[in-house]
Design a protein around this motif. Sequence first.
Motif, PDB file in Angstrom:
ATOM      1  N   CYS A  39       3.333  15.609  -4.356  1.00 50.31           N
ATOM      2  CA  CYS A  39       4.395  16.123  -5.229  1.00 50.31           C
ATOM      3  C   CYS A  39       5.410  15.027  -5.517  1.00 50.31           C
ATOM      4  N   GLY A  40       6.231  15.252  -6.519  1.00 48.80           N
ATOM      5  CA  GLY A  40       7.245  14.278  -6.908  1.00 48.80           C
ATOM      6  C   GLY A  40       8.393  14.159  -5.922  1.00 48.80           C
ATOM      7  N   CYS A  41       8.465  15.064  -4.938  1.00 50.01           N
ATOM      8  CA  CYS A  41       9.538  15.026  -3.946  1.00 50.01           C
ATOM      9  C   CYS A  41       9.242  14.021  -2.838  1.00 50.01           C
ATOM     10  N   THR A  42       8.064  13.408  -2.889  1.00 50.95           N
ATOM     11  CA  THR A  42       7.647  12.450  -1.875  1.00 50.95           C
ATOM     12  C   THR A  42       7.355  11.105  -2.533  1.00 50.95           C
ATOM     13  N   THR A  43       7.943  10.036  -2.005  1.00 54.67           N
ATOM     14  CA  THR A  43       7.683   8.689  -2.526  1.00 54.67           C
ATOM     15  C   THR A  43       7.228   7.786  -1.386  1.00 54.67           C
ATOM     16  N   VAL A  44       6.497   6.740  -1.743  1.00 54.89           N
ATOM     17  CA  VAL A  44       5.965   5.811  -0.745  1.00 54.89           C
ATOM     18  C   VAL A  44       6.272   4.383  -1.176  1.00 54.89           C
ATOM     19  N   SER A  45       6.723   3.558  -0.231  1.00 52.80           N
ATOM     20  CA  SER A  45       6.900   2.134  -0.507  1.00 52.80           C
ATOM     21  C   SER A  45       6.128   1.340   0.541  1.00 52.80           C
ATOM     22  N   TYR A  46       5.506   0.242   0.088  1.00 54.12           N
ATOM     23  CA  TYR A  46       4.686  -0.589   0.968  1.00 54.12           C
ATOM     24  C   TYR A  46       4.475  -1.942   0.302  1.00 54.12           C
ATOM     25  N   SER A  47       4.055  -2.923   1.083  1.00 56.33           N
ATOM     26  CA  SER A  47       3.765  -4.254   0.569  1.00 56.33           C
ATOM     27  C   SER A  47       2.452  -4.211  -0.202  1.00 56.33           C
ATOM     28  N   LYS A  48       2.400  -4.874  -1.340  1.00 53.82           N
ATOM     29  CA  LYS A  48       1.188  -4.889  -2.168  1.00 53.82           C
ATOM     30  C   LYS A  48       0.245  -6.029  -1.770  1.00 53.82           C
ATOM     31  N   GLU A  49       0.637  -6.828  -0.790  1.00 51.07           N
ATOM     32  CA  GLU A  49      -0.198  -7.949  -0.349  1.00 51.07           C
ATOM     33  C   GLU A  49      -1.398  -7.431   0.457  1.00 51.07           C
ATOM     34  N   PRO A  50      -2.559  -8.106   0.349  1.00 42.55           N
ATOM     35  CA  PRO A  50      -3.710  -7.717   1.189  1.00 42.55           C
ATOM     36  C   PRO A  50      -3.353  -7.863   2.670  1.00 42.55           C
ATOM     37  N   ILE A  51      -3.904  -6.961   3.488  1.00 45.71           N
ATOM     38  CA  ILE A  51      -3.651  -6.996   4.927  1.00 45.71           C
ATOM     39  C   ILE A  51      -4.807  -7.763   5.569  1.00 45.71           C
ATOM     40  N   GLN A  52      -4.498  -8.845   6.238  1.00 45.19           N
ATOM     41  CA  GLN A  52      -5.523  -9.682   6.856  1.00 45.19           C
ATOM     42  C   GLN A  52      -6.115  -8.967   8.079  1.00 45.19           C
ATOM     43  N   PRO A  53      -7.371  -9.294   8.453  1.00 43.78           N
ATOM     44  CA  PRO A  53      -8.003  -8.672   9.625  1.00 43.78           C
ATOM     45  C   PRO A  53      -7.117  -8.765  10.868  1.00 43.78           C
ATOM     46  N   GLY A  54      -6.996  -7.641  11.580  1.00 47.93           N
ATOM     47  CA  GLY A  54      -6.189  -7.585  12.794  1.00 47.93           C
ATOM     48  C   GLY A  54      -4.706  -7.357  12.556  1.00 47.93           C
ATOM     49  N   LYS A  55      -4.263  -7.401  11.312  1.00 42.04           N
ATOM     50  CA  LYS A  55      -2.841  -7.214  10.984  1.00 42.04           C
ATOM     51  C   LYS A  55      -2.573  -5.761  10.596  1.00 42.04           C
ATOM     52  N   GLU A  56      -1.277  -5.422  10.536  1.00 39.12           N
ATOM     53  CA  GLU A  56      -0.849  -4.057  10.200  1.00 39.12           C
ATOM     54  C   GLU A  56       0.072  -4.064   8.996  1.00 39.12           C
ATOM     55  N   ILE A  57       0.163  -2.903   8.365  1.00 42.21           N
ATOM     56  CA  ILE A  57       1.100  -2.685   7.266  1.00 42.21           C
ATOM     57  C   ILE A  57       1.783  -1.346   7.511  1.00 42.21           C
ATOM     58  N   THR A  58       3.039  -1.248   7.115  1.00 39.67           N
ATOM     59  CA  THR A  58       3.730   0.032   7.239  1.00 39.67           C
ATOM     60  C   THR A  58       3.926   0.634   5.850  1.00 39.67           C
ATOM     61  N   LEU A  59       3.783   1.940   5.785  1.00 38.87           N
ATOM     62  CA  LEU A  59       4.061   2.701   4.577  1.00 38.87           C
ATOM     63  C   LEU A  59       5.274   3.572   4.878  1.00 38.87           C
ATOM     64  N   GLU A  60       6.353   3.370   4.128  1.00 41.39           N
ATOM     65  CA  GLU A  60       7.553   4.183   4.315  1.00 41.39           C
ATOM     66  C   GLU A  60       7.489   5.348   3.340  1.00 41.39           C
ATOM     67  N   VAL A  61       7.454   6.551   3.895  1.00 41.36           N
ATOM     68  CA  VAL A  61       7.378   7.770   3.089  1.00 41.36           C
ATOM     69  C   VAL A  61       8.749   8.438   3.122  1.00 41.36           C
ATOM     70  N   VAL A  62       9.271   8.756   1.941  1.00 41.02           N
ATOM     71  CA  VAL A  62      10.559   9.420   1.829  1.00 41.02           C
ATOM     72  C   VAL A  62      10.334  10.799   1.213  1.00 41.02           C
ATOM     73  N   TYR A  63      10.853  11.823   1.886  1.00 49.07           N
ATOM     74  CA  TYR A  63      10.759  13.200   1.393  1.00 49.07           C
ATOM     75  C   TYR A  63      12.156  13.702   1.074  1.00 49.07           C
ATOM     76  N   LYS A  64      12.323  14.249  -0.118  1.00 46.76           N
ATOM     77  CA  LYS A  64      13.591  14.843  -0.546  1.00 46.76           C
ATOM     78  C   LYS A  64      13.325  16.284  -0.960  1.00 46.76           C
ATOM     79  N   ALA A  65      13.784  17.219  -0.134  1.00 47.49           N
ATOM     80  CA  ALA A  65      13.566  18.639  -0.418  1.00 47.49           C
ATOM     81  C   ALA A  65      14.346  19.060  -1.659  1.00 47.49           C
ATOM     82  N   GLU A  66      13.727  19.929  -2.443  1.00 45.36           N
ATOM     83  CA  GLU A  66      14.399  20.477  -3.622  1.00 45.36           C
ATOM     84  C   GLU A  66      15.146  21.757  -3.277  1.00 45.36           C
ATOM     85  N   HIS A  67      14.760  22.386  -2.160  1.00 49.07           N
ATOM     86  CA  HIS A  67      15.400  23.610  -1.667  1.00 49.07           C
ATOM     87  C   HIS A  67      14.918  23.831  -0.235  1.00 49.07           C
TER      88      HIS A  67
END
Length: 95
Positions: A39-67
């Motif tokens: 839904c549009g109440c949820t957004t995600v931000s993350y690095s667009k760079e490829p993740i090298q083997p053995g490395k990690e990436i974080t995805l920040e998810v933001v939720y904004k309730a409408e009610h």
Amino acid sequence: DKPLITLGDFNWKEEQKAIFTLKNTGGSPLVIQDVTTSCGCTTVSYSKEPIQPGKEITLEVVYKAEHPEHFSKTVTVYCNTASSPIRLSLSGDAK
């Protein structure tokens, strides 16, 4: 690391953030091709760079309730792996 994050009870007027961690356990770079939300109440931000083997990436998810509501939202991550798409879930009670 966890496919489900529960936010519990919170004031529905306050934006909520959750962090999902993806680890590249393969032998070649992991490329995130697209990320969609249920839904549009949820957004995600993350690095667009490829993740090298053995490395990690974080995805920040933001939720904004409408009610005030109980919610369960899905974040779908499309990438260059056999397990794609990866489905992550976010739930809680906006009061």
